[in-house]
Write a protein that holds these residues in place. Structure first.
Motif, PDB file in Angstrom:
ATOM      1  N   ASP A  58      57.216 -48.700  25.161  1.00 40.83           N
ATOM      2  CA  ASP A  58      55.790 -48.762  25.425  1.00 40.83           C
ATOM      3  C   ASP A  58      55.029 -49.553  24.376  1.00 40.83           C
ATOM      4  O   ASP A  58      55.549 -49.930  23.334  1.00 40.83           O
ATOM      5  CB  ASP A  58      55.212 -47.366  25.614  1.00 40.83           C
ATOM      6  N   PHE A  59      53.801 -49.774  24.694  1.00 39.20           N
ATOM      7  CA  PHE A  59      52.876 -50.513  23.854  1.00 39.20           C
ATOM      8  C   PHE A  59      52.787 -49.895  22.461  1.00 39.20           C
ATOM      9  O   PHE A  59      52.724 -50.596  21.460  1.00 39.20           O
ATOM     10  CB  PHE A  59      51.516 -50.515  24.556  1.00 39.20           C
ATOM     11  N   GLY A  60      52.830 -48.574  22.392  1.00 39.65           N
ATOM     12  CA  GLY A  60      52.712 -47.879  21.106  1.00 39.65           C
ATOM     13  C   GLY A  60      53.835 -48.194  20.143  1.00 39.65           C
ATOM     14  O   GLY A  60      53.612 -48.369  18.944  1.00 39.65           O
ATOM     15  N   PHE A  61      55.064 -48.275  20.638  1.00 40.97           N
ATOM     16  CA  PHE A  61      56.200 -48.605  19.771  1.00 40.97           C
ATOM     17  C   PHE A  61      56.068 -50.018  19.227  1.00 40.97           C
ATOM     18  O   PHE A  61      56.326 -50.276  18.055  1.00 40.97           O
ATOM     19  CB  PHE A  61      57.526 -48.494  20.524  1.00 40.97           C
ATOM     20  N   THR A  62      55.682 -50.935  20.102  1.00 35.27           N
ATOM     21  CA  THR A  62      55.542 -52.332  19.699  1.00 35.27           C
ATOM     22  C   THR A  62      54.419 -52.476  18.677  1.00 35.27           C
ATOM     23  O   THR A  62      54.570 -53.184  17.674  1.00 35.27           O
ATOM     24  CB  THR A  62      55.269 -53.211  20.934  1.00 35.27           C
ATOM     25  N   LYS A  82      47.577 -56.173  21.849  1.00 35.88           N
ATOM     26  CA  LYS A  82      46.897 -56.304  23.144  1.00 35.88           C
ATOM     27  C   LYS A  82      46.609 -57.766  23.457  1.00 35.88           C
ATOM     28  O   LYS A  82      46.831 -58.228  24.574  1.00 35.88           O
ATOM     29  CB  LYS A  82      45.571 -55.518  23.136  1.00 35.88           C
ATOM     30  N   LYS A  83      46.110 -58.498  22.472  1.00 37.55           N
ATOM     31  CA  LYS A  83      45.786 -59.917  22.655  1.00 37.55           C
ATOM     32  C   LYS A  83      47.060 -60.714  22.929  1.00 37.55           C
ATOM     33  O   LYS A  83      47.081 -61.591  23.802  1.00 37.55           O
ATOM     34  CB  LYS A  83      45.070 -60.459  21.415  1.00 37.55           C
ATOM     35  N   LEU A  84      48.132 -60.414  22.198  1.00 30.43           N
ATOM     36  CA  LEU A  84      49.409 -61.090  22.402  1.00 30.43           C
ATOM     37  C   LEU A  84      49.902 -60.858  23.830  1.00 30.43           C
ATOM     38  O   LEU A  84      50.347 -61.794  24.503  1.00 30.43           O
ATOM     39  CB  LEU A  84      50.437 -60.587  21.387  1.00 30.43           C
TER      40      LEU A  84
END
Length: 128
Positions: A58-62, A82-84
């Protein structure tokens, strides 16, 4: 403190736990040193994108990886990732239509079960 961050490692290509040792972050499988990515931000972006796209994470790990490697505050890390993702057309949260479309078979299944139960109870009350 134990880590619960799982990532796809750029070296061994395995999904593994991100562990911290002496202020550095490593892949638990092959001991790849993620902190070296701070010296190669282009490679860091590649690793982040791979984990957002196909790592199943998920986004959180990244975001946590980016935060730890670059040592920037959580809010800045979140905004950067988020922008990436946005710049690379990666959808972080599926749209409501996709969620509904994916759950449609389950909804139909439950409706059919309810109709069968209602029909069976009507037959039992009539012929009971």
């Amino acid at each position: 403190m134990k880590s619960t961050i799982y990532l796809k490692c750029p070296q061994c290509r395995e999904n593994g736990l991100l562990i911290e040792r002496q202020g550095k972050y490593f892949c638990a499988n092959c001991m790849y040193d993620y902190t070296q990515l701070n010296d190669d931000l282009e490679k860091l972006d590649e690793v982040l994108l791979e984990n957002l796209r196909e790592g199943g994470f998920d986004f959180g790990f990244t975001t946590a990886l980016y935060e730890r490697v670059t040592l920037i505050p959580p809010q800045e890390a979140t905004e950067y990732v988020k922008k990436l993702a946005e710049d690379n057309n990666i959808e972080l949260i599926p749209d409501k239509g996709a969620i509904l479309k994916g759950s449609l078979p389950v909804i139909i299944f439950f409706v059919v079960i309810i109709v069968v139960i209602i029909f069976a109870s009507i037959l039992v009350s009539i012929y009971g």
